[in-house]
Design an enzyme around this catalytic site. Structure first.
Site, PDB file in Angstrom:
ATOM      1  N   GLU A   1       0.844  -1.206   0.000  1.00  0.00           N
ATOM      2  CA  GLU A   1       0.000   0.000   0.000  1.00  0.00           C
ATOM      3  C   GLU A   1       0.870   1.243   0.000  1.00  0.00           C
ATOM      4  O   GLU A   1       0.379   2.348   0.125  1.00  0.00           O
ATOM      5  CB  GLU A   1      -0.989  -0.010   1.163  1.00  0.00           C
ATOM      6  CG  GLU A   1      -0.381   0.037   2.544  1.00  0.00           C
ATOM      7  CD  GLU A   1      -0.471   1.399   3.199  1.00  0.00           C
ATOM      8  OE1 GLU A   1       0.579   2.066   3.201  1.00  0.00           O
ATOM      9  OE2 GLU A   1      -1.535   1.775   3.708  1.00  0.00           O
TER      10      GLU A   1
ATOM     11  N   CYS B   1      -3.525  -4.567   3.659  1.00  0.00           N
ATOM     12  CA  CYS B   1      -2.500  -5.442   4.253  1.00  0.00           C
ATOM     13  C   CYS B   1      -2.460  -6.844   3.661  1.00  0.00           C
ATOM     14  O   CYS B   1      -1.723  -7.696   4.165  1.00  0.00           O
ATOM     15  CB  CYS B   1      -2.703  -5.542   5.758  1.00  0.00           C
ATOM     16  SG  CYS B   1      -2.458  -3.989   6.625  1.00  0.00           S
TER      17      CYS B   1
ATOM     18  N   HIS C   1      -3.145 -12.272  10.254  1.00  0.00           N
ATOM     19  CA  HIS C   1      -2.732 -10.885  10.083  1.00  0.00           C
ATOM     20  C   HIS C   1      -2.723 -10.219  11.451  1.00  0.00           C
ATOM     21  O   HIS C   1      -3.530 -10.538  12.330  1.00  0.00           O
ATOM     22  CB  HIS C   1      -3.659 -10.131   9.121  1.00  0.00           C
ATOM     23  CG  HIS C   1      -3.282  -8.683   9.024  1.00  0.00           C
ATOM     24  ND1 HIS C   1      -2.001  -8.298   8.685  1.00  0.00           N
ATOM     25  CD2 HIS C   1      -3.974  -7.541   9.282  1.00  0.00           C
ATOM     26  CE1 HIS C   1      -1.940  -6.979   8.720  1.00  0.00           C
ATOM     27  NE2 HIS C   1      -3.111  -6.491   9.084  1.00  0.00           N
TER      28      HIS C   1
ATOM     29  N   LYS D   1      -2.926  -7.667  19.627  1.00  0.00           N
ATOM     30  CA  LYS D   1      -4.084  -8.263  20.319  1.00  0.00           C
ATOM     31  C   LYS D   1      -5.038  -9.018  19.398  1.00  0.00           C
ATOM     32  O   LYS D   1      -5.505 -10.099  19.732  1.00  0.00           O
ATOM     33  CB  LYS D   1      -4.851  -7.159  21.046  1.00  0.00           C
ATOM     34  CG  LYS D   1      -4.224  -6.823  22.371  1.00  0.00           C
ATOM     35  CD  LYS D   1      -5.284  -6.364  23.338  1.00  0.00           C
ATOM     36  CE  LYS D   1      -4.840  -6.615  24.775  1.00  0.00           C
ATOM     37  NZ  LYS D   1      -5.711  -5.925  25.715  1.00  0.00           N
TER      38      LYS D   1
END
Lengths: 349, 126
Positions: A81, A113, A237, A242
């Site tokens: 990106e 992503c 990903h 978290k």
């Protein structure tokens, strides 16, 4: 097996900035950021590095590992990106730099992503159909976050390159199957010409990341009739430290299965390189016949999931690897001021 | 510039098969053997050692954002000497003879909207 990984390479720039250094500038509580995002520090490119240079370093490591002649690469795709040019491909520069030109097809991809895993899928199709002998798929990014935005703690830089081939006897890992899940979900975007992306805040979680990662991973396991406990490793990903742990828990994976492929806490979110680098770190240590679930996520939104199994060759070809941890552990910290200079965040630069 | 891309991007050099001398950048004619020379392509490994170095603090136009940076003469393993930057490194890590390897970096650019020039620099070969 649809296709195999013939070789792979990783690259992470040498510079780091600590989350507490960024938090101090914006008046945030460092502990709240570090525990809230599970990110301690992130990678920052040097002033003369960009997506092209990162991609070339990873591609060279992949070539060295595979031992193939670069002229045998028939397709090269770079997912990112942060391509340095809006018009003029990163892929042609990389192909030239590794000596793969001129007889190959090349193009740049963008899907937030997940463009790196989309490149892997395209190469799988081309090698499986016999259109090309080898394909090189690269995920590389030097992503940007608006100063003061939560993204500034995570948006980092890195690259991973995979050489995909058809012959089982050349593969260090077989790609057993792949499955994708895509919808139009406006959770994160950057308009043409805009310096920084915008995102939907909390909207980026449940209806975006979790919906796609969970659906693609479940679909992949149903398609291959596999259960979470049958996998030795799972890589998701990792936009922060978290989300992948939560997604893994929701799907029934243990934290032990996720540990090795989780890099965001120490290098940040490398965007298109994030899950491919997680896979590279797993392959760096994986023994033969280990099963890996890989699921990417790209905002906008979609996920590509893969079932991968290492072969006997992985141990024999270990010598040719430049381990990802060599790059991760060789680091130099920047102050916020130097970070601003490195990322050209001042308009006058 | 783009005619020199094989040299700048991947250190493509030459070898004279008559006198076994390596050349970088590439040559079409051997300056030693003259007409007896036989020039063929030879890929440089990108590995070498520091022959001399200097810390640049007063840069030319376009490099203001990079000071202080190290500019060095590198003696390649194949013999030829090249001038290039040494990156990701401070002077206290360098001595004459320190081993280095090539890295792919941005060299300069024609402003914000122009072409970006890429090429080789060097970093420590640990």
């Amino acid at each position: 097996m649809i296709a195999g990984i013939i070789g792979y390479g990783a690259y992470v720039p040498r510079y780091r900035i600590k989350a507490e250094e960024i938090a101090a500038v914006w008046g945030e509580e460092p502990d709240r950021i570090i525990s809230g995002l599970n990110i301690k520090e992130k990678s920052v490119p040097a002033t003369d590095e960009d997506t092209v240079t990162l991609a070339v370093e990873a591609a060279r490591n992949a070539l060295k590992h595979s031992g193939i002649d670069p002229k045998e690469i028939g397709a090269l795709y770079v997912g990112s990106e942060s391509h340095p040019y809006a018009v003029k491909p990163t892929a042609s520069i990389v192909a030239e730099a590794i000596g793969a030109t001129p007889n190959l097809t090349a193009a740049d991809l963008e899907f937030a992503c997940k463009a790196g895993t989309a490149a892997i899928q395209m190469c799988m199709g081309l090698v499986a159909s016999g259109m090309v002998k080898y394909g090189m798929a690269i995920g590389a990014d030097t992503s940007q976050g608006r100063p003061g935005d939560a993204l500034e703690y995570s948006a980092s830089a890195g690259a991973a390159a995979y050489i995909i081939g058809k012959k089982k006897e050349e593969a260090i890992a077989e790609i057993i199957d792949t499955y994708s899940f895509t919808t139009d979900t406006p959770d994160f975007w950057r308009r043409e010409g805009a310096d920084f992306p915008q995102h939907g805040g909390r909207f980026t979680g449940e209806p975006a990341y979790f919906k796609h990662v969970i659906s693609a991973s479940k679909g992949m396991m149903e398609k291959t009739k596999m259960k979470p406990e049958e996998f030795d490793y799972a890589v998701f990903h990792q936009p922060n430290g978290k989300f992948p742990l939560q997604a893994g828990k929701m799907l029934g994976f243990s934290s032990k299965q996720l540990e090795r492929g989780l890099l965001t806490p120490i290098i940040g979110n490398t965007y298109s390189a994030a899950s491919p680098l997680g896979l590279a770190n797993v392959l760096d240590e994986a023994k033969p016949n280990k099963k890996i679930l890989l699921t990417s996520f790209g905002s906008g939104a979609g996920s590509d999931s893969f079932v991968i199994r290492t072969t006997d060759l992985i141990d024999k070809k270990r010598k040719g690897i430049t381990p990802l941890m060599d790059y991760v552990n060789d680091k130099q910290y920047l102050s916020y001021g130097l970070y601003v200079k490195h990322r050209r965040k001042l308009k006058s630069m | 510039m783009w005619r020199r891309i094989p040299e700048r991007y991947r250190m493509a050099g030459s070898l004279c098969e008559n006198c076994r001398q390596n050349f970088f950048p590439r040559r079409t004619f051997c300056p030693i053997c003259r007409r007896k020379g036989k020039i063929v392509d030879k890929q440089m490994s990108g590995k070498g050692k520091v022959f001399a170095y200097s810390l640049v603090t007063a840069p030319p136009v376009g490099y203001e954002g990079e000071i202080p940076y190290i500019l060095a003469i590198i003696e390649l393993d194949e013999g030829p000497k090249v001038t290039a930057q040494i990156v990701d490194c401070k002077c206290d890590k360098l001595e004459i003879g320190t081993k280095v390897k090539s890295a792919f970096r941005r060299i300069t650019e024609d402003g914000d909207e122009g072409i970006i020039y890429y090429g080789f620099k060097f970093k420590l070969d640990k």
